[in-house]
Design an enzyme around this catalytic site. Structure first.
Site, PDB file in Angstrom:
ATOM      1  N   GLU A  61       0.829  -1.205   0.000  1.00 41.65           N
ATOM      2  CA  GLU A  61       0.000   0.000   0.000  1.00 41.65           C
ATOM      3  C   GLU A  61       0.859   1.248   0.000  1.00 41.65           C
ATOM      4  O   GLU A  61       1.138   1.836   1.056  1.00 41.65           O
ATOM      5  CB  GLU A  61      -0.938   0.005   1.219  1.00 41.65           C
ATOM      6  CG  GLU A  61      -2.025  -1.039   1.134  1.00 41.65           C
ATOM      7  CD  GLU A  61      -3.104  -0.867   2.201  1.00 41.65           C
ATOM      8  OE1 GLU A  61      -2.927  -0.057   3.143  1.00 41.65           O
ATOM      9  OE2 GLU A  61      -4.143  -1.553   2.073  1.00 41.65           O
ATOM     10  N   GLU A 121      -6.020  -7.355  -1.350  1.00 42.39           N
ATOM     11  CA  GLU A 121      -6.416  -7.287   0.065  1.00 42.39           C
ATOM     12  C   GLU A 121      -7.706  -6.493   0.174  1.00 42.39           C
ATOM     13  O   GLU A 121      -7.870  -5.467  -0.492  1.00 42.39           O
ATOM     14  CB  GLU A 121      -5.315  -6.597   0.891  1.00 42.39           C
ATOM     15  CG  GLU A 121      -5.660  -6.439   2.369  1.00 42.39           C
ATOM     16  CD  GLU A 121      -4.650  -5.572   3.130  1.00 42.39           C
ATOM     17  OE1 GLU A 121      -3.423  -5.811   3.001  1.00 42.39           O
ATOM     18  OE2 GLU A 121      -5.100  -4.646   3.835  1.00 42.39           O
TER      19      GLU A 121
HETATM   20  C1  IDC Z   1      -3.455  -4.043  10.213  1.00 42.72           C
HETATM   21  C2  IDC Z   1      -3.797  -5.218  11.096  1.00 42.72           C
HETATM   22  C3  IDC Z   1      -3.546  -4.846  12.535  1.00 42.72           C
HETATM   23  C4  IDC Z   1      -2.125  -4.370  12.664  1.00 42.72           C
HETATM   24  C5  IDC Z   1      -1.816  -3.252  11.706  1.00 42.72           C
HETATM   25  C6  IDC Z   1      -0.358  -2.898  11.804  1.00 42.72           C
HETATM   26  O1  IDC Z   1      -5.126  -5.618  10.875  1.00 42.72           O
HETATM   27  O2  IDC Z   1      -3.753  -5.970  13.383  1.00 42.72           O
HETATM   28  O3  IDC Z   1      -1.928  -3.875  13.998  1.00 42.72           O
HETATM   29  O4  IDC Z   1      -2.127  -3.660  10.391  1.00 42.72           O
HETATM   30  O5  IDC Z   1       0.134  -2.200  10.748  1.00 42.72           O
HETATM   31  C7  IDC Z   1      -4.288  -2.265   5.527  1.00 42.72           C
HETATM   32  C8  IDC Z   1      -2.946  -2.881   5.602  1.00 42.72           C
HETATM   33  C9  IDC Z   1      -2.890  -3.917   6.685  1.00 42.72           C
HETATM   34  C10 IDC Z   1      -3.705  -3.502   7.902  1.00 42.72           C
HETATM   35  C11 IDC Z   1      -5.173  -3.422   7.452  1.00 42.72           C
HETATM   36  C12 IDC Z   1      -6.147  -3.090   8.614  1.00 42.72           C
HETATM   37  O6  IDC Z   1      -2.509  -3.427   4.377  1.00 42.72           O
HETATM   38  O7  IDC Z   1      -1.538  -4.107   7.055  1.00 42.72           O
HETATM   39  O8  IDC Z   1      -3.595  -4.490   8.882  1.00 42.72           O
HETATM   40  N1  IDC Z   1      -5.282  -2.454   6.399  1.00 42.72           N
HETATM   41  O9  IDC Z   1      -5.858  -1.832   9.161  1.00 42.72           O
HETATM   42  N2  IDC Z   1      -4.695  -1.393   4.628  1.00 42.72           N
HETATM   43  C13 IDC Z   1      -5.931  -0.997   4.923  1.00 42.72           C
HETATM   44  C14 IDC Z   1      -6.338  -1.657   6.061  1.00 42.72           C
END
Ligand code: IDC
Length: 488
Positions: free
Chosen positions: A314, A406
């Site tokens: 991302e 994702e």
């Molecule tokens: C989130 C995980 C969370 C963690 C966090 C850390 O769900 O448990 O603490 O990352 O960076 C994304 C990202 C993905 C995120 C997810 C939800 O690619 O890493 O995971 N998210 O926030 N993009 C949009 C949402």
């Protein structure tokens, strides 16, 4: 158009062939033999290209139960070599190959099957062996040699029925019934992801959570459930670069990714290798790490046909020009080793095609990455991202090959309420447009985006619905329906 129904995909041989071949084995048994009855059937599939091939060998025990087995075959040409195998211990002497069962797959009840496989090399001839023995008994066999239309350097003729030493169900149909066995090496065709028959397909699957935190969720039992209970086509392997990820131990994380690629392959699933950049948002911060990592995984997995590369999860706070420049430096590193693999490039604004930073898809449509066989990433979280995001993805998908590597059924935090109506609207659209997807996450994280209830991974039981949270219940029901992958 022919379809292979997913319902039967874990059975490996056409029913008519089984009956005919089993009869042959019974007739071969000595009438006064007091020993356990033996018999076997082998289905051998080779996907070949210039100089290399992947062999998949499905073994069915037609005799009494065995606790271990040794499978032997002879290649028609001693230039054919097993280079690296899985699910058995291999040895080779001249053209003769021996594969011995592992602890976990040696026990085969009457009628039970197991599948092993290997990557091989060849010099002058097509890699089709002509006979097999299991624990010394000659097996009846079904041999298929899958065409590889996406590999332009493929010099080998496609399957010829005359090469088969025994009845073959149909030379035009793959005998294996996993997603990878049916679809083979994928490639981009127009705005679609296409299979080895050059037909558009959609892959549906799940993303791991961060490997640095949830390694205990990714093991044989959980991946068996993903392949056989969820009927997933795809495992996304989310390797964070920061946040205690890759940068802290490149070798260990590279090995962990490779192990999961093998486990996906063993179950006939595609593996999406995700270089999970997130913070900082400019992938160029990790350019050297990306080159090192992708050089390693693309060399190691070049001969496989189940690997897709996602080079930047991302990007955020960075221009499309910056992302494109990164992509045009990383893609050649992959192509040098694995020239025909699909590569997926992240987009601006957390892979929102720029929408989350006030932009839109035109910056990509008008300035595509200078490389072939490339797709672009779109991510959404259904409770946060709705009509305007759906409209922009649909507009972009008319001119760009898009892949939802994702998404969440919840808010962009990974938590909050599960939004069934928005999630349904999203997935109905992705199905209609044949856009592939992976859901965040196949884990038991304490957040609503996780499929499993907290504690599930420690318990070790993954199949069925009792271990699932709302998001997992919804995703399992969406993913496990028939794929109907087109084969003609
Ligand atoms: C989130 C995980 C969370 C963690 C966090 C850390 O769900 O448990 O603490 O990352 O960076 C994304 C990202 C993905 C995120 C997810 C939800 O690619 O890493 O995971 N998210 O926030 N993009 C949009 C949402």
């Amino acid at each position: 158009m022919q379809f292979l129904p997913r319902a039967s995909r874990r059975s490996v041989v056409a029913a008519g062939a089984v009956a005919a071949l089993a009869a042959g084995v019974t007739a071969a048994l000595p009438a006064v033999n007091a020993m356990a009855a033996t018999g076997c059937q082998v289905t051998y599939t080779a996907n070949s290209w210039a100089g290399g091939f992947t062999g998949n060998v499905a073994i069915k025990n037609l005799g009494d139960a065995v606790s271990s087995w040794t499978l032997k075959w002879t290649f028609p040409d001693s230039g054919q070599k097993v280079v690296q195998g899985w699910s058995a211990t291999y040895s080779q002497s001249g053209a003769n190959v021996t594969a011995v069962s592992m602890d976990y797959n040696g026990a085969l009840a009457t009628g039970a099957s197991t599948t092993i496989g290997f990557n091989g090399s060849w010099t002058t001839a097509n890699p089709i062996p002509t006979s097999f023995t299991l624990n010394g008994t000659v097996c009846t066999g079904t041999v298929t040699n899958s065409p590889s239309p996406s590999r332009s350097t493929n010099p080998s003729p496609s399957a010829s029925p005359s090469k088969s030493p025994s009845p073959s169900p149909s030379p035009s149909q793959p005998t294996g019934t996993t997603p990878v066995a049916i679809n083979g090496q994928l490639h981009v065709c127009g705005v679609n992801l296409c299979n080895q028959y050059n037909k558009p397909i959609q892959l549906r699957g799940m993303s791991t959570h961060g490997l640095q935190w949830f390694a205990n969720c990714y093991n044989d039992a959980s991946l068996d459930a993903l392949a056989n209970d969820w009927n997933a086509d795809l495992l996304r392997i989310a390797m964070y670069v920061q946040e205690q990820g890759y940068e802290t131990n490149p070798t260990a994380f590279t090995n962990q990714v490779n192990t999961l690629v093998d486990k996906a392959q063993a179950r006939g699933m595609y593996a999406l290798i995700d270089f999970h950049t997130l913070t900082p948002g400019d992938p160029n911060y990790n350019l050297d790490r990306a080159k090192t990592f992708f050089a390693a995984v693309s060399a190691r997995n070049a001969a496989k046909n189940n690997v897709i590369y996602e080079i930047a999860n991302e990007p955020n706070g960075v221009s499309w020009a910056g992302i494109k420049s990164y992509a045009e430096q990383v893609i050649p590193v992959i192509r040098a080793n694995d020239p025909d693999a699909v590569v997926i490039v992240g987009t601006r604004g957390w892979s929102s095609l720029g929408v989350s930073e006030g932009g839109n898809a035109s910056e990509v449509i008008n300035n595509k990455v200078n490389a072939q066989n490339v797709m672009y990433t779109f991510h959404f979280y259904a409770a946060s991202h709705k009509d305007n995001y759906r409209a922009e993805l649909e507009r972009a998908a008319a001119s760009l090959p898009m892949f939802v590597t994702e998404f969440g059924t919840v808010t962009y935090t990974g938590g909050g309420a599960f939004d069934q109506s928005s999630s349904t609207a999203w997935l109905d659209m992705l199905d209609r447009l044949k856009i592939s997807y992976a859901n965040w996450t196949y884990s038991d994280a304490s957040e609503s985006s996780a499929a499993f209830k907290p504690g599930t991974c420690a318990g070790g039981q993954y199949a069925g619905t009792s271990v699932l949270q709302d998001s997992g219940l919804f995703m399992r029901s969406r993913i496990r329906t028939a794929d109907n992958f087109p084969t003609s």
